[in-house]
Design an enzyme around this catalytic site. Structure first.
Site, PDB file in Angstrom:
ATOM      1  N   ASN A  11       0.814  -1.217   0.000  1.00 34.53           N
ATOM      2  CA  ASN A  11       0.000   0.000   0.000  1.00 34.53           C
ATOM      3  C   ASN A  11       0.844   1.263   0.000  1.00 34.53           C
ATOM      4  O   ASN A  11       0.616   2.170  -0.793  1.00 34.53           O
ATOM      5  CB  ASN A  11      -0.932   0.000   1.225  1.00 34.53           C
ATOM      6  CG  ASN A  11      -2.097  -0.947   1.060  1.00 34.53           C
ATOM      7  OD1 ASN A  11      -3.017  -0.678   0.309  1.00 34.53           O
ATOM      8  ND2 ASN A  11      -2.051  -2.068   1.754  1.00 34.53           N
ATOM      9  N   THR A  48      10.100   4.582   7.422  1.00 33.72           N
ATOM     10  CA  THR A  48       8.794   5.004   7.942  1.00 33.72           C
ATOM     11  C   THR A  48       7.912   3.785   8.186  1.00 33.72           C
ATOM     12  O   THR A  48       6.696   3.893   8.265  1.00 33.72           O
ATOM     13  CB  THR A  48       8.088   5.968   6.954  1.00 33.72           C
ATOM     14  OG1 THR A  48       7.974   5.326   5.669  1.00 33.72           O
ATOM     15  CG2 THR A  48       8.868   7.261   6.794  1.00 33.72           C
ATOM     16  N   ALA A  49       8.536   2.606   8.299  1.00 28.39           N
ATOM     17  CA  ALA A  49       7.784   1.355   8.471  1.00 28.39           C
ATOM     18  C   ALA A  49       7.679   0.999   9.954  1.00 28.39           C
ATOM     19  O   ALA A  49       6.749   1.422  10.645  1.00 28.39           O
ATOM     20  CB  ALA A  49       8.463   0.240   7.675  1.00 28.39           C
ATOM     21  N   ARG A  50       8.661   0.248  10.457  1.00 29.64           N
ATOM     22  CA  ARG A  50       8.735  -0.117  11.865  1.00 29.64           C
ATOM     23  C   ARG A  50      10.194  -0.058  12.295  1.00 29.64           C
ATOM     24  O   ARG A  50      11.099  -0.448  11.556  1.00 29.64           O
ATOM     25  CB  ARG A  50       8.161  -1.520  12.117  1.00 29.64           C
ATOM     26  CG  ARG A  50       6.625  -1.576  12.120  1.00 29.64           C
ATOM     27  CD  ARG A  50       6.051  -0.785  13.288  1.00 29.64           C
ATOM     28  NE  ARG A  50       4.601  -0.820  13.360  1.00 29.64           N
ATOM     29  CZ  ARG A  50       3.795   0.066  12.815  1.00 29.64           C
ATOM     30  NH1 ARG A  50       4.302   1.062  12.096  1.00 29.64           N
ATOM     31  NH2 ARG A  50       2.486  -0.017  12.948  1.00 29.64           N
ATOM     32  N   ASP A 109      11.336   7.778  11.109  1.00 27.97           N
ATOM     33  CA  ASP A 109      10.068   8.160  11.735  1.00 27.97           C
ATOM     34  C   ASP A 109       9.648   7.125  12.775  1.00 27.97           C
ATOM     35  O   ASP A 109       8.690   7.341  13.509  1.00 27.97           O
ATOM     36  CB  ASP A 109       8.973   8.302  10.662  1.00 27.97           C
ATOM     37  CG  ASP A 109       7.655   8.804  11.224  1.00 27.97           C
ATOM     38  OD1 ASP A 109       7.681   9.808  11.967  1.00 27.97           O
ATOM     39  OD2 ASP A 109       6.607   8.185  10.953  1.00 27.97           O
ATOM     40  N   GLU A 154       9.589   3.064  21.375  1.00 28.10           N
ATOM     41  CA  GLU A 154       8.921   4.361  21.197  1.00 28.10           C
ATOM     42  C   GLU A 154       8.191   4.774  22.471  1.00 28.10           C
ATOM     43  O   GLU A 154       7.393   4.005  22.994  1.00 28.10           O
ATOM     44  CB  GLU A 154       7.942   4.273  20.018  1.00 28.10           C
ATOM     45  CG  GLU A 154       8.649   4.044  18.684  1.00 28.10           C
ATOM     46  CD  GLU A 154       7.711   4.071  17.490  1.00 28.10           C
ATOM     47  OE1 GLU A 154       6.488   4.242  17.683  1.00 28.10           O
ATOM     48  OE2 GLU A 154       8.198   3.929  16.356  1.00 28.10           O
ATOM     49  N   HIS A 200       7.186   9.324  14.787  1.00 30.18           N
ATOM     50  CA  HIS A 200       6.188   8.377  14.269  1.00 30.18           C
ATOM     51  C   HIS A 200       4.921   9.111  13.826  1.00 30.18           C
ATOM     52  O   HIS A 200       3.817   8.845  14.305  1.00 30.18           O
ATOM     53  CB  HIS A 200       5.852   7.313  15.311  1.00 30.18           C
ATOM     54  CG  HIS A 200       5.267   6.069  14.692  1.00 30.18           C
ATOM     55  ND1 HIS A 200       5.340   4.826  15.287  1.00 30.18           N
ATOM     56  CD2 HIS A 200       4.596   5.867  13.516  1.00 30.18           C
ATOM     57  CE1 HIS A 200       4.743   3.917  14.518  1.00 30.18           C
ATOM     58  NE2 HIS A 200       4.284   4.539  13.441  1.00 30.18           N
ATOM     59  N   ILE A 201       5.089   9.998  12.855  1.00 31.85           N
ATOM     60  CA  ILE A 201       3.971  10.824  12.392  1.00 31.85           C
ATOM     61  C   ILE A 201       3.518  10.447  10.980  1.00 31.85           C
ATOM     62  O   ILE A 201       2.801  11.219  10.337  1.00 31.85           O
ATOM     63  CB  ILE A 201       4.329  12.321  12.435  1.00 31.85           C
ATOM     64  CG1 ILE A 201       5.571  12.623  11.572  1.00 31.85           C
ATOM     65  CG2 ILE A 201       4.535  12.779  13.868  1.00 31.85           C
ATOM     66  CD1 ILE A 201       5.838  14.105  11.387  1.00 31.85           C
ATOM     67  N   ALA A 209       1.278   8.526   9.717  1.00 32.27           N
ATOM     68  CA  ALA A 209      -0.173   8.553   9.490  1.00 32.27           C
ATOM     69  C   ALA A 209      -0.845   9.698  10.244  1.00 32.27           C
ATOM     70  O   ALA A 209      -2.079   9.754  10.325  1.00 32.27           O
ATOM     71  CB  ALA A 209      -0.789   7.227   9.921  1.00 32.27           C
TER      72      ALA A 209
END
Length: 284
Positions: free
Chosen positions: A123, A203-205, A229, A234, A252-253, A255
């Site tokens: 996605n 920007t995944a994990r 990110d 975290e 972690h922004i 989304a």
């Protein structure tokens, strides 16, 4: 909206047939064991690593997510981080706010004609590929599933092995879920394969990248820089990686946009209601 503590969730979970969760809610086996009525969990996002999937499956609890609803926002952030790295925008803003005029130290590079290696073309990864193509970049694609040939052709992409992607890419960006096979898939060996001028974007994990190896790669200049990110823990507790000059970091922004949160919330509610309606119909 205030967070629900683990203790409070343990006390109330037995009363609910459905549950919608974001990433901060950790649905452990201990919590799910108390969910006597729970039939469905919908993750209002993409990653499922905050849910004990084996326990949920053993209890007959359906787990769903809404990855497509947040994909545009994460993809846009990924491109934004690439531009920040390429044009040294983080340094430009910080220095000027201090009253410094260091224009001659801020020569950057264009995205055009650069190769972007996309690991995980689902996605988010597929959207990053489309955006990168619009910038005139060459997408190198790697995934465990066979990619649609029409899609690859439309973006002028090339399907390659992971090693080839790492060796040839000017930018390497990660868009895989966190699983046993992807945990620390980017470690010292992989980082040494990358160009000295290349950038890594995650920007995944966080746990997809070995942060100690990344720190070493950045200090020794195996690669030019990184944008993060997401983190192994975290909020991150070990900040030595984030303090490096050639690292930019966000909390972690991916989304965290008005549009993505709205779409994810609406879709999550729809999935939960639809599934519960199906369950009720089967029981009648």
């Amino acid at each position: 909206m205030p967070e629900i503590s683990k203790e409070h969730l343990l006390n109330i979970i037995e009363y609910y047939d459905g549950l919608i969760a974001r990433d901060r809610t950790k649905l452990t086996g201990e919590i799910l064991d108390r969910a006597k009525k729970l039939k469905v969990i919908v993750r209002a996002g993409s990653g499922l690593d905050n849910i004990d999937l084996e326990k949920a499956s053993s209890l007959g609890i359906k787990v769903l997510n809404v990855p497509s609803e947040i994909a545009d926002s994460v993809a846009e952030l990924t491109i934004g981080l690439m531009i920040m790295l390429s044009r040294k925008l983080y340094k430009a803003v910080e220095s000027l706010k201090k009253g410094e005029w260091i224009k001659n130290q801020l020569t950057g590079q264009e995205l055009r004609d650069k190769k972007i290696g996309i690991i995980g073309v689902g996605n988010v990864g597929s959207r990053v590929a489309r955006l990168a193509y619009c910038f005139g970049m060459k997408p190198l694609l790697n995934d465990i599933i066979k990619l649609d040939e029409d899609f690859v052709r439309r973006i002028n992409g090339e399907v390659v092995t992971l090693d080839q992607l790492l060796k040839e890419s000017d930018y390497v960006t990660l868009h895989v879920p966190l699983t046993k096979s992807t945990e620390r898939m980017i470690s010292e060996r992989e980082l040494k394969l990358m160009k000295e001028t290349a950038f890594l974007i995650n920007t995944a994990r966080g746990k997809v990248v070995d942060h100690e190896a990344l720190y070493k790669a950045l200090v020794k200049r195996w690669i030019a820089g990184a944008a993060l990110d997401v983190y192994e823990v975290e909020p991150p507790v070990d900040l030595k990686l984030l303090r490096l000059e050639n690292v930019i970091c966000t909390p972690h922004i991916g989304a965290q946009t008005i549009e993505a949160r709205r779409r994810a919330s609406i879709k999550a509610i729809q999935l939960a209601v639809n599934y519960l309606q199906q369950v009720i119909c089967r029981e009648i």
